[in-house]
Design an enzyme around this catalytic site. Structure first.
Site, mmCIF file in Angstrom:
data_model
loop_
_atom_site.group_PDB
_atom_site.id
_atom_site.type_symbol
_atom_site.label_atom_id
_atom_site.label_comp_id
_atom_site.label_asym_id
_atom_site.label_seq_id
_atom_site.Cartn_x
_atom_site.Cartn_y
_atom_site.Cartn_z
ATOM 1 N N LYS A 20 11.745 -32.055 35.890
ATOM 2 C CA LYS A 20 11.969 -33.194 36.795
ATOM 3 C C LYS A 20 12.261 -34.474 36.019
ATOM 4 O O LYS A 20 13.212 -35.171 36.304
ATOM 5 C CB LYS A 20 10.742 -33.439 37.673
ATOM 6 C CG LYS A 20 9.990 -32.207 38.090
ATOM 7 C CD LYS A 20 10.668 -31.471 39.199
ATOM 8 C CE LYS A 20 9.886 -30.193 39.463
ATOM 9 N NZ LYS A 20 10.312 -29.452 40.592
ATOM 10 N N ASP A 63 -1.800 -29.272 35.293
ATOM 11 C CA ASP A 63 -0.392 -28.958 35.521
ATOM 12 C C ASP A 63 0.338 -30.300 35.581
ATOM 13 O O ASP A 63 0.148 -31.081 36.510
ATOM 14 C CB ASP A 63 -0.233 -28.188 36.836
ATOM 15 C CG ASP A 63 1.206 -27.746 37.056
ATOM 16 O OD1 ASP A 63 2.083 -28.185 36.301
ATOM 17 O OD2 ASP A 63 1.448 -26.958 37.992
ATOM 18 N N TRP A 120 0.846 -25.946 44.766
ATOM 19 C CA TRP A 120 2.164 -25.333 44.575
ATOM 20 C C TRP A 120 2.005 -23.820 44.741
ATOM 21 O O TRP A 120 1.127 -23.209 44.103
ATOM 22 C CB TRP A 120 2.659 -25.689 43.172
ATOM 23 C CG TRP A 120 4.018 -25.201 42.824
ATOM 24 C CD1 TRP A 120 5.158 -25.331 43.578
ATOM 25 C CD2 TRP A 120 4.411 -24.511 41.637
ATOM 26 N NE1 TRP A 120 6.228 -24.778 42.927
ATOM 27 C CE2 TRP A 120 5.807 -24.266 41.743
ATOM 28 C CE3 TRP A 120 3.738 -24.083 40.500
ATOM 29 C CZ2 TRP A 120 6.520 -23.610 40.745
ATOM 30 C CZ3 TRP A 120 4.455 -23.438 39.511
ATOM 31 C CH2 TRP A 120 5.825 -23.204 39.628
HETATM 32 C C1 LMR Z 1 9.079 -27.292 43.956
HETATM 33 O O1 LMR Z 1 7.855 -27.277 44.210
HETATM 34 O O2 LMR Z 1 9.947 -27.420 44.826
HETATM 35 C C2 LMR Z 1 9.525 -27.195 42.528
HETATM 36 O O3 LMR Z 1 8.429 -27.184 41.682
HETATM 37 C C3 LMR Z 1 10.475 -26.098 42.297
HETATM 38 C C4 LMR Z 1 9.841 -24.743 42.271
HETATM 39 O O4 LMR Z 1 10.086 -24.023 41.308
HETATM 40 O O5 LMR Z 1 9.115 -24.385 43.190
#
Ligand code: LMR
Length: 416
Positions: free
Chosen positions: A256, A220, A139
């Site tokens: 989520k 996470d 992420w």
């Molecule tokens: C995503 O990866 O789309 C979500 O976790 C929202 C975000 O805050 O990035």
């Protein structure tokens, strides 16, 4: 005259780039095409493409409304009923360290806030190498969350482009080669962005490896329930590590699985070795939180506590999580079948085998751009799609457009 002019303080501020994920939503909003599709941000949508408020949440709202609660400040570490119930959900009611009172828990501003507490605390108090190992890819926000507080970022291999699966051998090798005592970030389930998780057997191997290297595991956990539809199954990795004696750090989000995106409800927690150590750690966690935002917001935490603390609402919530996960799984099946029917070049089995909110399609940044420019379909540059953005009304259009993009037919006269 010149001497009377105001100073322009901000001339040197450069224009920043759009956020790689939330910026996609901005671009989508600006597009006026009626058939536009947003597969960027990981937020659940119902079968009509609309944001979805869970029934259990609506009922909890009613209960709270009747109670006419006050708006007093919460303690720095948040609402006690919330943090108790939330950590039982993550660790399990029978969790040994939880029962022994040696888990330091603080309410957080959802998952991002939990990670910020973690990195803030680690940058000050971690005695090992101040290096955070992240999966490649991960992420996007993980990087500034670490670098912003002075932690160094390193990567471990995770995604294998050739198999569009997990590079388990590479992952193990990199974790093994990391300096002893490094901080290893692990996605507890439904890895973002790849949708590929280690199997339970692989998690067991990872636990051994992390233990032998004296690494610190930081989980996470943003998608508990969203990967399989079962909150216990999805907690396997974190709970297994705890059972094996790891003193994990865990960042939990209710964005989520309870659909509480804007409520920003989550927890930071850390397993310590004794109740006394927990108190010391918490005293410093408070000092991380206080200058950031003083104390957390109350409403989302009250909603979570109301649902987790009421057996009927809890059962209803479990079935709603399953329903969301199942709808996503059905979209995977459908998308795969359509891509095959359309004779889309390449191997698309990963669409079905990946889990959770996202699919890592494997398409190029140019194809991503072509989809936005010529088909009004939006996704992150790395080719990640939020499966929740697909539904019965837009999946045919998406599959046809994706197929054309892969065949290099998008943007040509005959394309759409
Ligand atoms: C995503 O990866 O789309 C979500 O976790 C929202 C975000 O805050 O990035």
């Amino acid at each position: 005259m010149e001497g009377n002019q105001f100073t322009n303080f901000w001339q040197g501020v450069p224009q920043g780039p759009p956020d790689p994920i939330l910026g996609v939503t901005d671009a989508f909003k600006k597009d006026t095409a009626p058939n536009k599709v947003n597969l960027g941000v990981g937020a659940y949508r119902d079968e009509n493409g609309k944001p979805y408020v869970l029934e259990s949440v609506l009922k909890a709202e009613d209960i709270l409304h009747q109670k006419r609660l006050d708006k007093e400040y919460l303690p720095i570490t948040g609402a006690n009923d919330f943090i108790t119930l939330a950590s039982e959900l993550a660790y399990g009611k029978d969790s040994k360290p939880l029962k022994e009172g040696r888990v330091a828990v603080a309410q957080s501003i959802s998952g991002t806030g939990a990670l910020r507490i973690a990195t803030g605390f680690l940058s000050q108090y971690y005695n090992g190498p101040k290096v955070l190992y992240l999966p490649d890819p991960t992420w996007g926000n993980h990087v500034p969350l670490a670098e912003g507080v002075g932690l160094k970022v390193q990567r471990y291999r995770y995604f294998d482009k050739k198999t569009v699966g997990l590079d388990f051998a590479g992952m193990k090798e990199d974790i093994k080669n990391a300096e002893d005592g490094s901080i290893i970030l692990l996605h507890a389930c439904a890895q973002n962005p790849t949708g590929i998780d280690p199997t339970q057997e692989q998690w067991k191997e990872l636990s051994e490896l992390v233990k032998s290297k004296k690494h610190l595991p930081l989980f996470d956990m943003a998608y508990q329930g969203f990967a399989s539809g079962d909150i216990i199954k999805d907690a396997f990795a974190a709970r297994y590590f705890v059972e094996q004696g790891h003193q994990i750090i865990l960042c939990q989000s209710f964005a989520k699985n309870l659909g509480l995106y804007a409520e920003r409800a989550g927890t930071f927690s850390m397993v310590t070795s004794s109740p006394e150590e927990k108190e010391r750690v918490l005293s410093q966690i408070k000092r991380v939180i206080r200058p950031l935002y003083s104390s957390p917001p109350v409403h989302g935490a009250q909603l979570v506590a109301t649902i987790l603390g009421n057996p009927d609402l809890y059962e209803q919530w479990l079935s709603e999580v399953k329903k969301m996960a199942d709808r996503i799984i059905s979209m995977r099946e459908k998308l795969y079948n359509l891509l095959i029917e359309l004779k889309t070049p390449g191997e698309w089995g990963h669409i079905k085998s990946q889990i959770g909110m996202f699919s890592f399609t494997g398409i190029s940044p140019e194809q991503v751009q072509a989809l936005a420019d010529h088909a009004h379909i939006y996704m992150t540059k790395d080719g990640r799609i939020s499966m929740a953005g697909l539904n019965e009304h837009n999946i045919q259009y998406f599959a046809e457009s994706l197929s054309k993009a892969v065949k290099g037919e998008l943007g040509t006269k005959s394309s759409l």
